[in-house]
Design an enzyme around this catalytic site. Structure first.
Site, PDB file in Angstrom:
ATOM      1  N   GLY A 140       0.829  -1.195   0.000  1.00  0.00           N
ATOM      2  CA  GLY A 140       0.000   0.000   0.000  1.00  0.00           C
ATOM      3  C   GLY A 140       0.863   1.244   0.000  1.00  0.00           C
ATOM      4  O   GLY A 140       2.101   1.177   0.072  1.00  0.00           O
ATOM      5  N   THR A 183      -5.406   7.017  12.459  1.00  0.00           N
ATOM      6  CA  THR A 183      -5.569   8.199  11.607  1.00  0.00           C
ATOM      7  C   THR A 183      -5.967   9.404  12.442  1.00  0.00           C
ATOM      8  O   THR A 183      -6.542   9.247  13.533  1.00  0.00           O
ATOM      9  CB  THR A 183      -6.643   7.954  10.529  1.00  0.00           C
ATOM     10  OG1 THR A 183      -6.951   9.165   9.846  1.00  0.00           O
ATOM     11  CG2 THR A 183      -7.930   7.424  11.148  1.00  0.00           C
ATOM     12  N   ASP A 184      -5.678  10.591  11.930  1.00  0.00           N
ATOM     13  CA  ASP A 184      -6.130  11.814  12.610  1.00  0.00           C
ATOM     14  C   ASP A 184      -7.645  11.918  12.635  1.00  0.00           C
ATOM     15  O   ASP A 184      -8.228  12.612  13.469  1.00  0.00           O
ATOM     16  CB  ASP A 184      -5.527  13.057  11.946  1.00  0.00           C
ATOM     17  CG  ASP A 184      -5.835  13.172  10.455  1.00  0.00           C
ATOM     18  OD1 ASP A 184      -6.339  12.205   9.862  1.00  0.00           O
ATOM     19  OD2 ASP A 184      -5.556  14.240   9.879  1.00  0.00           O
ATOM     20  N   GLU A 185      -8.307  11.182  11.734  1.00  0.00           N
ATOM     21  CA  GLU A 185      -9.759  11.301  11.617  1.00  0.00           C
ATOM     22  C   GLU A 185     -10.517  10.708  12.799  1.00  0.00           C
ATOM     23  O   GLU A 185     -11.719  10.954  12.950  1.00  0.00           O
ATOM     24  CB  GLU A 185     -10.226  10.664  10.310  1.00  0.00           C
ATOM     25  CG  GLU A 185      -9.688  11.361   9.070  1.00  0.00           C
ATOM     26  CD  GLU A 185     -10.357  10.876   7.791  1.00  0.00           C
ATOM     27  OE1 GLU A 185     -11.582  10.655   7.812  1.00  0.00           O
ATOM     28  OE2 GLU A 185      -9.643  10.717   6.784  1.00  0.00           O
ATOM     29  N   TYR A 221     -15.411   5.046   7.919  1.00  0.00           N
ATOM     30  CA  TYR A 221     -13.978   4.753   7.912  1.00  0.00           C
ATOM     31  C   TYR A 221     -13.341   5.088   9.247  1.00  0.00           C
ATOM     32  O   TYR A 221     -12.703   4.235   9.897  1.00  0.00           O
ATOM     33  CB  TYR A 221     -13.273   5.514   6.790  1.00  0.00           C
ATOM     34  CG  TYR A 221     -11.787   5.670   7.018  1.00  0.00           C
ATOM     35  CD1 TYR A 221     -10.958   4.544   7.037  1.00  0.00           C
ATOM     36  CD2 TYR A 221     -11.217   6.927   7.233  1.00  0.00           C
ATOM     37  CE1 TYR A 221      -9.586   4.677   7.267  1.00  0.00           C
ATOM     38  CE2 TYR A 221      -9.851   7.059   7.466  1.00  0.00           C
ATOM     39  CZ  TYR A 221      -9.044   5.938   7.476  1.00  0.00           C
ATOM     40  OH  TYR A 221      -7.697   6.060   7.716  1.00  0.00           O
ATOM     41  N   LYS A 258     -11.600   2.764  12.431  1.00  0.00           N
ATOM     42  CA  LYS A 258     -10.240   2.978  12.932  1.00  0.00           C
ATOM     43  C   LYS A 258     -10.249   3.274  14.431  1.00  0.00           C
ATOM     44  O   LYS A 258      -9.380   2.807  15.181  1.00  0.00           O
ATOM     45  CB  LYS A 258      -9.567   4.117  12.164  1.00  0.00           C
ATOM     46  CG  LYS A 258      -9.372   3.859  10.685  1.00  0.00           C
ATOM     47  CD  LYS A 258      -8.461   2.664  10.420  1.00  0.00           C
ATOM     48  CE  LYS A 258      -7.006   2.996  10.638  1.00  0.00           C
ATOM     49  NZ  LYS A 258      -6.125   1.852  10.252  1.00  0.00           N
TER      50      LYS A 258
END
Length: 316
Positions: free
Chosen positions: A10, A122-124, A146, A150
């Site tokens: 990836g 992730t920052d999300e 998503y 996470k």
């Protein structure tokens, strides 16, 4: 040291794998070879005698070889895909992590020194923030399927660590960019649409703000965390540079045409809106900087190289 890297083909996985191999570490690469995997990278990695590859879904892994670190980068990552159909995100991002944790738990029972689990989040997971920055201790408030998957994985890791003493690090990077990113992401997608003579689809008039971090800098952050010896810690990683999505796209347009385009709006389709769109992501990464890490790549210097790559390499 011996290191597992899942998602080694990836986008971020390739940079991490390359850096580990160049530093003479043994890498056991795992990849499911999905649409976003760079199969061409596999030939490059196979030129290293310290690389071994296995094509496998992390949900299907049933054993671990002797290793010192297990770096999990395998994930479904594209927000729009998760909004259309979240099932594969739950499978990969939650069930896959659960399977890895169970393998690590079994590994411990076999009496070996337990490898440190380094997981890419992730920052999300924090959700958006209009002003200021998110810290590692902030509450998680994901805004889409998503980021929700996470966040769920992060919680599993913390719980398994407390119950089964699995050592871990969770890494939460901001938007990564660089050569080799799949064309569903903003920068390569913009290049592809320009090349096809189509208007670039841009969510919410391009007003959302993102912080940009080069994948090279992300890879060096991983090594810095490994070398630090710090366990059971979460690290934000930011590029220290933020801008609106429309400013990012304008820079892509200008770089593609090698000149300043006055009416960049003519290249953009503004009739797009993402449900649950996050206004702005911003992370405080003082914690990892205290280990001696800092980003080296500058967005405005890198963007021309990246655009040129996509301009002359069509990605299906």
């Amino acid at each position: 040291m011996i290191v597992y890297v899942t998602g080694c083909l990836g986008f971020i996985g390739r940079y991490v794998t390359q850096l580990l191999l160049e530093n003479n570490h043994y890498v056991y690469g795992i990849d499911n070879c999905t649409y976003a995997s760079d199969i061409n990278a596999l030939e490059d990695f196979k030129s290293f005698t310290n690389f071994k590859f296995e094509q496998k879904n992390i949900c299907d892994m049933d054993r671990l070889v002797d290793c010192d670190y297990f770096i999990n980068i395998a994930a479904e990552t594209h927000v729009d895909n998760s909004i259309r159909d979240s099932k594969v995100f739950v499978e990969s991002n939650i069930n896959g992590v659960h399977n890895i944790l169970e393998l690590l738990k079994t590994y411990k029972k076999e009496g070996y020194v337990l490898p440190r689990f380094i997981h890419f989040s992730t920052d999300e997971v924090y959700g958006d923030i209009e002003e200021g920055e998110h810290f590692e201790t902030d509450i998680l408030k994901p805004s889409n399927p998503y980021s929700a998957t996470k966040a769920a994985a992060d919680q599993l890791i913390i719980a398994w660590s407390r119950t089964y003493d699995i050592p871990y690090n969770i890494i939460r990077p901001t938007n990564n960019y660089g050569v080799g990113q799949y064309v569903e992401k903003l920068i390569p997608k913009a290049c592809k649409f320009i090349g096809l003579g189509r208007k670039i689809p841009l969510h919410n008039n391009g007003t959302p703000i993102r912080n940009w971090l080069h994948a090279k800098d992300t890879a060096t952050a991983v090594l810095k965390i490994i070398e630090s010896g710090k366990v059971n810690e979460i690290y934000n990683i930011a590029g220290g540079f933020e801008q609106s999505n429309i400013d990012t796209v304008k820079k892509v347009i200008n770089a593609y045409h090698s000149k300043e385009i006055v009416n960049c709006e003519e290249f953009i389709n503004f009739n797009i809106a993402r449900p649950g769109q996050d206004i702005r992501y911003a992370l405080n990464d003082d914690k990892i900087r205290s280990l001696g890490w800092s980003p080296k790549c500058k967005f405005d210097e890198e963007i021309k190289l990246i655009v040129d790559y996509y301009k002359y390499n069509f990605i299906w």
